[in-house]
Design an enzyme around this catalytic site. Structure first.
Site, PDB file in Angstrom:
ATOM      1  N   GLU A   1       1.400 -79.367  45.525  1.00 12.69           N
ATOM      2  CA  GLU A   1       2.151 -78.945  44.338  1.00 12.69           C
ATOM      3  C   GLU A   1       1.560 -79.585  43.080  1.00 12.69           C
ATOM      4  O   GLU A   1       1.420 -78.931  42.049  1.00 12.69           O
ATOM      5  CB  GLU A   1       3.617 -79.350  44.481  1.00 12.69           C
TER       6      GLU A   1
ATOM      7  N   SER B   1      13.550 -76.474  47.233  1.00  6.05           N
ATOM      8  CA  SER B   1      12.179 -76.229  46.752  1.00  6.05           C
ATOM      9  C   SER B   1      11.676 -77.371  45.875  1.00  6.05           C
ATOM     10  O   SER B   1      11.024 -77.148  44.844  1.00  6.05           O
ATOM     11  CB  SER B   1      12.092 -74.894  46.002  1.00  6.05           C
TER      12      SER B   1
ATOM     13  N   LYS C   1       6.070 -73.836  51.446  1.00  5.01           N
ATOM     14  CA  LYS C   1       6.876 -74.955  51.946  1.00  5.01           C
ATOM     15  C   LYS C   1       7.453 -74.674  53.323  1.00  5.01           C
ATOM     16  O   LYS C   1       7.779 -75.604  54.063  1.00  5.01           O
ATOM     17  CB  LYS C   1       7.981 -75.279  50.944  1.00  5.01           C
TER      18      LYS C   1
ATOM     19  N   SER D   1       5.787 -71.559  46.292  1.00  2.00           N
ATOM     20  CA  SER D   1       6.649 -72.378  47.151  1.00  2.00           C
ATOM     21  C   SER D   1       7.002 -71.754  48.494  1.00  2.00           C
ATOM     22  O   SER D   1       7.599 -72.415  49.342  1.00  2.00           O
ATOM     23  CB  SER D   1       7.938 -72.747  46.408  1.00  2.00           C
TER      24      SER D   1
END
Length: 296
Positions: free
Chosen positions: A160, A125, A64, A61
């Site tokens: 994801e 997240s 991101k 993550s």
């Protein structure tokens, strides 16, 4: 605590020279029982210390942050609008094993402004939010945005949802520790006009990264409570005792008003979560203490 105070007061400055700090990173990385990459960059003067700093690590993550920067660059250019509603449908939802407040609270779908989708992706997240952003600005365009910034060592390749299909997929989204701190420097400078993001977008990102409550025992773990940290974490699951990614990157505001960008990636580790997070916290504290010592 007393030992730390004494060390700061009388400890040898040679331990904070680049070679000494790199050796300390190596020592502190041992409990991870895996691959560890770390980089610490003083943003005001460009001083850099790294361990395995040019080796690629899976971001999870952490990716991101560059995704959000690429989306906000489109906002800065007038191609997207923060207040524009974005429809999120059931097929956008990430699987149950991935973190997603959107999926948990609105399993049938919802319409949210782009600003809120960005916040959820960066600060909470949220995997669904991230994949919606990648629908607006696909992985190839995120990587192209990074290349335009002169950053060739961060790759965003997949979503994801796709990362949830198998443990090896996450390695497609990768960064080196040194590239991660360069990205943080780009964010910190907030130049806009083809470089980084605008001042307004920079404020949004840093605010979201500062108020996040994800994984507080990583970069924040050993720092004084009053120290401000704007950070983005990344975590994989554990499969057969192997954890492929335990990460944190962020900007630490120093007591002298300066800023330290730190990135720590722990990959392919057989250590416990507490040990992995402890390595990240210890490396961040070592880099922080050296900056405090240097300012004395």
């Amino acid at each position: 605590m007393l030992a730390l105070v004494i060390w700061l007061a009388v400890g040898p400055r040679t331990g904070c020279a680049p070679a000494g700090l790199r050796q300390e990173f190596q020592r502190l990385a041992t409990p991870a029982r895996g691959r560890v990459g770390a980089a610490a960059l003083r943003l005001e003067n460009g001083e850099l210390v790294s361990l395995n700093g040019t080796s690629p690590f899976p971001m999870q993550s952490v990716y991101k942050l560059p995704i959000a920067m690429a989306v906000l660059a489109q906002v800065d250019a007038g191609r997207l609008a923060l207040d524009a509603p974005v429809k999120i449908v059931k097929s956008d939802m990430v699987p149950s094993g991935a973190r997603s407040r959107i999926r948990d609270e609105h399993p049938g779908g919802i319409e949210l402004p782009l600003r809120e989708i960005l916040r959820l992706s960066v600060s909470e997240s949220d995997g669904t939010a991230c994949d919606v952003l990648l629908r607006l600005v696909p992985p190839r365009e995120v990587t192209e945005y990074l290349r335009r910034q002169g950053e060739g060592d961060i790759v965003v390749e997949t979503s994801e949802k796709k990362m949830s299909t198998g443990p090896r997929v996450q390695y497609r989204n990768h960064s080196t520790p040194e590239a991660a701190v360069r990205l943080l420097r780009l964010l910190h400078e907030g130049k806009g006009k083809g470089k980084g993001v605008s001042a307004a977008s920079r404020r949004y990102l840093l605010d979201w990264m500062t108020v996040t409550d994800t994984s507080p025992r990583r970069l924040r773990g050993n720092l004084p409570p009053a120290v401000s940290v704007a950070h983005k974490t990344g975590s994989s699951g554990t499969d057969g005792g192997l954890t492929r990614a335990t990460n944190d990157i962020g900007i630490i505001t120093l007591p002298d008003g300066g800023h330290l960008a730190v990135a720590v990636f722990v990959s392919d580790s057989r250590a416990s979560e507490a040990e992995r997070e402890g390595v990240i916290a210890a490396i961040a504290r070592a880099a922080f203490d050296c900056q405090v010592l240097a300012a004395r």
